[in-house]
Design a protein around this motif. Sequence first.
Motif, PDB file in Angstrom:
ATOM      1  N   LYS A  78       0.850  -1.208   0.266  1.00 15.64           N
ATOM      2  CA  LYS A  78      -0.281  -0.037  -0.042  1.00 15.64           C
ATOM      3  C   LYS A  78       0.884   1.295  -0.048  1.00 15.64           C
ATOM      4  O   LYS A  78       0.746   2.087  -0.638  1.00 15.64           O
ATOM      5  N   ARG A  79       2.124   1.283   0.563  1.00 12.91           N
ATOM      6  CA  ARG A  79       2.847   2.366   0.889  1.00 12.91           C
ATOM      7  C   ARG A  79       4.463   2.137  -0.044  1.00 12.91           C
ATOM      8  O   ARG A  79       5.074   1.372   0.343  1.00 12.91           O
ATOM      9  N   PHE A 115      -1.797   6.868  -6.737  1.00 14.68           N
ATOM     10  CA  PHE A 115      -3.162   6.510  -6.256  1.00 14.68           C
ATOM     11  C   PHE A 115      -3.840   6.067  -7.287  1.00 14.68           C
ATOM     12  O   PHE A 115      -5.166   5.949  -7.166  1.00 14.68           O
ATOM     13  N   PHE A 167      -7.314  13.757   0.732  1.00  9.97           N
ATOM     14  CA  PHE A 167      -7.126  12.348   0.686  1.00  9.97           C
ATOM     15  C   PHE A 167      -7.856  11.740  -0.594  1.00  9.97           C
ATOM     16  O   PHE A 167      -8.826  12.045  -1.035  1.00  9.97           O
ATOM     17  N   TYR A 168      -6.772  10.878  -1.141  1.00  7.63           N
ATOM     18  CA  TYR A 168      -7.551   9.901  -2.217  1.00  7.63           C
ATOM     19  C   TYR A 168      -8.413   8.726  -1.360  1.00  7.63           C
ATOM     20  O   TYR A 168      -8.191   8.523  -0.063  1.00  7.63           O
ATOM     21  N   GLN A 171      -6.572   6.134   0.564  1.00  5.47           N
ATOM     22  CA  GLN A 171      -5.968   6.587   2.207  1.00  5.47           C
ATOM     23  C   GLN A 171      -7.099   6.558   3.030  1.00  5.47           C
ATOM     24  O   GLN A 171      -6.429   6.681   4.287  1.00  5.47           O
ATOM     25  N   TYR A 172      -8.282   6.196   2.823  1.00  7.96           N
ATOM     26  CA  TYR A 172      -9.104   5.819   3.966  1.00  7.96           C
ATOM     27  C   TYR A 172      -9.201   4.243   4.055  1.00  7.96           C
ATOM     28  O   TYR A 172      -8.892   3.603   3.081  1.00  7.96           O
ATOM     29  N   ASP A 173      -9.528   3.839   5.360  1.00 16.62           N
ATOM     30  CA  ASP A 173      -9.486   2.268   5.359  1.00 16.62           C
ATOM     31  C   ASP A 173     -10.977   1.650   5.420  1.00 16.62           C
ATOM     32  O   ASP A 173     -11.078   0.639   5.959  1.00 16.62           O
ATOM     33  N   PRO A 204       2.253  11.734   1.000  1.00 16.75           N
ATOM     34  CA  PRO A 204       2.614  11.213   2.270  1.00 16.75           C
ATOM     35  C   PRO A 204       3.912  11.680   2.867  1.00 16.75           C
ATOM     36  O   PRO A 204       5.028  11.252   2.037  1.00 16.75           O
TER      37      PRO A 204
END
Length: 301
Positions: A78-79, A115, A167-168, A171-173, A204
């Motif tokens: 993810k990162r 993203f 935020f995209y 980026q939320y969970d 980020p």
Amino acid sequence: MIDTTSHGVSPAQAAAEKKLTDTVVASFEATSDDRLKTLLQALVKHLHAYIREVRLTEDEWNQAIEFLTQVGHITDDKRQEFILLSDVLGASMQTIAVNNPVSGNATEATVFGPFFTQDAPEIPIGGDISGGAPGQSCWVEGTVTDTAGNPVPGARIEVWEADEDGFYDVQYDDGRVTGRAHLYSDHEGKYAFWGLTPTPYPIPHDGPVGRMLEATDRSPVRASHLHFMVTAPGQRTLVTHIFVEGDPQIEIGDSVFGVKDSLIKRFETKAPDTPTPDGRDLNGHSWARTRFDIVLAPAEI
Ligand code: BEZ
Ligand code: FE
């Protein structure tokens, strides 16, 4: 005469340093893959030249290795901290420059960013990509043509952007899919959709790359933008963004060097109750509109 190769060291020291570079370059001489050989030999030459030019200390080299180790440790599926590092060093944009040579009046490319997702929903022309994400509604319209001005019908247009909080969706969970979609240009090459007026947001910056920016007094903020990826048979795939004219961050500097003058577009703000292009009722909210005419370069044969 100024000696630009010995960096102030004695001729004997300079000769020893050069001999080491030559030996390492020669160690790749037997590489059967010509491209791999070119890449590695040039890498060694430039890396050694850098070490010699700055007279790198052992402590600094250890710090560099520790930094890259941290970049590796924070990276997962993810990162991607290595991409961020490439972005803030301008390496991503330089690679894009090398691989997207100017082609007539074709639209310029810029950085892809981390993203994009496959499988964004399809919307019809005039549909809404926001998926309910917060922000000012923005009507985006334009055409897709080739460099000769012929319309490109059926071009696949992927669009994605952050919400007004910066935020995209990814980026939320909570698994939401917002601020992204794909659509196709019509038989005249035209397209239009509702998006959100882009706002600035930081890349980020809670990891080693963020600490590097802080140590160098650089901002992590990106100029406001809306991402596009446009594909059509026979045309070079275009990965780009449009930027918002007048956004102060353009002058301050985009943290990943993505801004190109040709990609800065006027976003006209419309007072509440101004009729919308498609008659949509925005419940008394202000809105914006912009135009982005996309010109695709021919694919290389
Ligand atoms: C972005 O535009 O989404 C982006 C680009 C490069 C690094 C981080 C984010
Ligand atoms: Fe972005």
